[in-house]
Scaffold this active site. Structure first.
Site, mmCIF file in Angstrom:
data_model
loop_
_atom_site.group_PDB
_atom_site.id
_atom_site.type_symbol
_atom_site.label_atom_id
_atom_site.label_comp_id
_atom_site.label_asym_id
_atom_site.label_seq_id
_atom_site.Cartn_x
_atom_site.Cartn_y
_atom_site.Cartn_z
ATOM 1 N N TYR A 44 0.834 -1.212 0.000
ATOM 2 C CA TYR A 44 0.000 0.000 0.000
ATOM 3 C C TYR A 44 0.870 1.263 0.000
ATOM 4 C CZ TYR A 44 -3.897 3.108 1.152
ATOM 5 O OH TYR A 44 -4.844 4.093 1.115
ATOM 6 N N PHE A 76 -6.764 20.198 -24.524
ATOM 7 C CA PHE A 76 -7.523 18.973 -24.816
ATOM 8 C C PHE A 76 -8.874 19.046 -24.098
ATOM 9 C CE2 PHE A 76 -8.644 14.463 -24.093
ATOM 10 C CZ PHE A 76 -8.869 14.151 -25.419
ATOM 11 N N ASP A 77 -9.850 18.253 -24.578
ATOM 12 C CA ASP A 77 -11.220 18.408 -24.047
ATOM 13 C C ASP A 77 -11.332 18.149 -22.546
ATOM 14 O OD1 ASP A 77 -10.911 15.659 -24.372
ATOM 15 O OD2 ASP A 77 -12.950 15.306 -25.066
ATOM 16 N N ASP A 99 1.051 19.464 -20.687
ATOM 17 C CA ASP A 99 0.131 18.341 -20.818
ATOM 18 C C ASP A 99 0.853 17.386 -21.766
ATOM 19 O OD1 ASP A 99 -1.801 16.541 -21.464
ATOM 20 O OD2 ASP A 99 -3.324 18.000 -22.043
ATOM 21 N N ALA A 118 0.896 13.980 -22.669
ATOM 22 C CA ALA A 118 0.482 12.642 -23.115
ATOM 23 C C ALA A 118 1.371 12.095 -24.233
ATOM 24 C CB ALA A 118 -0.977 12.688 -23.563
ATOM 25 N N LYS A 165 -0.820 6.929 -23.399
ATOM 26 C CA LYS A 165 -0.310 7.264 -24.731
ATOM 27 C C LYS A 165 1.176 6.883 -24.799
ATOM 28 C CE LYS A 165 -4.147 9.964 -24.557
ATOM 29 N NZ LYS A 165 -4.993 10.085 -23.358
ATOM 30 N N HIS A 182 -19.857 14.538 -25.973
ATOM 31 C CA HIS A 182 -19.637 13.625 -27.111
ATOM 32 C C HIS A 182 -19.595 12.153 -26.708
ATOM 33 C CE1 HIS A 182 -15.630 14.508 -25.560
ATOM 34 N NE2 HIS A 182 -15.153 13.474 -26.191
#
Ligand code: F0G
Length: 458
Positions: free
Chosen positions: A72, A124-125, A215, A217, A258, A450
């Site tokens: 843990y 990004f969304d 960001d 990714a 990604k 979406h």
């Protein structure tokens, strides 16, 4: 004879996929109210919905899975990942999260408040949604060239430094908690950001004393493009380029699904302990203890190995060549695509593909439905449905670009699959003049609509 290019790996395990008939597909897509997310994978032949979490792990990653430490607190898997993140990105502190948007949730909980402004390059969304969910504003400062799909520009993901400086100059520092550089920039077509641009953004940010977060990714694909396209970097290794990229940032959010080539995972990297401590509170609240944060030990091991796999030049060359292979087949047939080709996907310019459909009828969605019916290929709309309604006026937003994205999973499909995808889309292109009607929305969620939207044919 010059030796041709060939993939830098061979295949050790396969998964069957099944072709379907046009009649089946017409029924299935109507049954799910024309939402491609609602299809079952058994109803899809080639799945280009996303490159996120859909990659094939390597034998080395699977070996690492067996070595996971499920303690843990303080597991060896946590320390393996911590050391790898330090080695690859240079960041001293990190928090594991279960995926990229969880990293955004934790980081923005610590940084973003109502009324704030977060400038960046085509957020990004999920990033934008996490900003707007906090009643803050995401301000797009991408260079104008990104919005013309016909224009050749090596770094269409770049931040327009004038636009950025304008935002920083005209708002108080207290209102701007961070600047986000998305590498590569997904929403503008998987387009890279140059090191020169990152250096400039970093200098402006320093001048106004505002932190920069990447960001990240697809950071490795971004580094590949820098090596191939930016002057002075052809002899610099991918890992050295990655280090330089992150040296211009105060931290990073990462969707490991990604460029770390795992099926689930994410993290936040920090330069400074102060903000790491602040974010740790939210990590424990939302994700789990700071040494696992929503991930199993074995999954952290796979991420660590994936960060090494994903930053190998030969792998990146194979991957980006495959995306470009599909792009070139389409371009040669006259299909309008974002050019230069992106790192993880080919983005089809739906406005130019289907000029007869008005924007109110969701052009890119119409195209994605047609492609599915044609060949059982699933792409995704990056257009007005994804753009959501303006959260203040409630009106539909119509972004400059209406794109259908064909995202290529990593190490999954062969170039024969790409030939099939291209042929399917070219068939739709050949009959494009007969496609004159789009869709209207019958049901939608208030944010990130979406994913669950329902549509009917007009
Ligand atoms: N940032 C970027 C640039 C992304 O492309 C994504 C996800 C995220 C953040 C969020 O990460 O999915 O792990 O929570 N993009 C996927 C896509 C979903 O299909 O492009 P996540």
């Amino acid at each position: 004879m010059k030796l041709p290019f060939a993939e830098s790996y061979r295949i050790k395990m396969v998964e069957s996929i099944r072709r379907t008939t046009r009649e089946e597909r017409e029924k299935w897509i109507a049954d799910v109210k024309y939402n491609l997310f609602s299809l079952r994978t058994s109803q899809v032949f080639i799945d280009l919905l996303t490159d996120s979490g859909t990659g094939a792990m390597s034998d080395r990653q699977w070996s690492e899975m067996m070595l996971g430490d499920e303690g843990y607190a303080g597991s060896s898997s946590y320390y393996k990942l911590k050391d790898t993140i330090k080695e690859i990105t240079g960041f001293d502190y990190f928090l594991p999260t279960h995926q990229g948007r969880a990293a955004e949730n934790v980081l923005f909980s610590a940084l973003v408040k109502e009324g704030d402004i977060v400038p960046g390059n085509s957020h990004f969304d999920t990033t934008k949604a996490h900003i707007e969910f906090r009643k803050a504003h995401a301000v797009d400062c991408t260079i104008d060239e990104a919005f013309d799909t016909t224009l050749d520009h090596p770094f269409k993901g770049n931040v327009d430094v004038e636009k950025l400086e304008n935002v920083l100059e005209n708002n108080s520092k207290e209102k701007i908690p961070l600047i986000i550089i998305t590498i590569t920039c997904n929403s503008s077509g998987g387009q890279p950001v140059s090191l020169k641009n990152m250096r400039e953004v970093s200098a402006i940010a320093k001048k106004y004393d505002i932190p920069v977060y990447c960001d990240s990714a697809r950071f490795a694909e971004n580094a590949y493009f820098i090596k191939i396209r930016e002057e002075g970097y052809s002899d610099v290794s991918i890992r050295d380029i990655v280090k330089e990229m992150f040296s211009y940032a105060d931290g990073m959010t990462m969707s490991s699904k990604k460029d770390a080539i795992v099926n689930m995972g994410g993290f936040i990297g920090f330069k400074y302990k102060e903000i790491f401590d602040k974010a740790s509170v939210y990590n424990i609240l939302f994700e789990g203890f700071i040494t696992y944060g929503g991930m199993s030990g074995r999954d952290m091991n796979a991420v660590a190995q994936g960060l090494f796999d994903g930053t190998e030049f030969d792998y990146l060359e194979t991957r980006i060549n495959q995306v470009a292979y599909l792009g070139q087949l389409l371009k040669d047939a006259g299909v309008p695509v974002q050019y230069p080709f992106g790192g993880h996907a080919i983005f089809v310019d739906a406005k130019r593909f289907l000029p007869n459909i008005p924007k109110e009828e969701f052009i890119a969605q119409t195209l994605a439905v047609e492609l599915y019916i044609e060949g059982g290929v699933r792409g995704v709309e990056i257009g007005s449905i994804m753009a959501d309604r303006d959260f203040e006026t409630g009106l539909n937003r119509y972004p400059d670009l209406e794109l259908m994205r064909l995202a290529i999973p990593r190490r999954v499909y062969t170039n024969d699959h790409m030939n099939y995808v291209a042929a399917s889309l070219i068939n739709v292109f050949d009959r494009r003049k007969t496609i004159t009607k789009g869709f209207r929305i019958t049901k939608e969620a208030p944010i990130l609509r979406h994913f669950t939207v329902e549509l009917e044919r007009i």
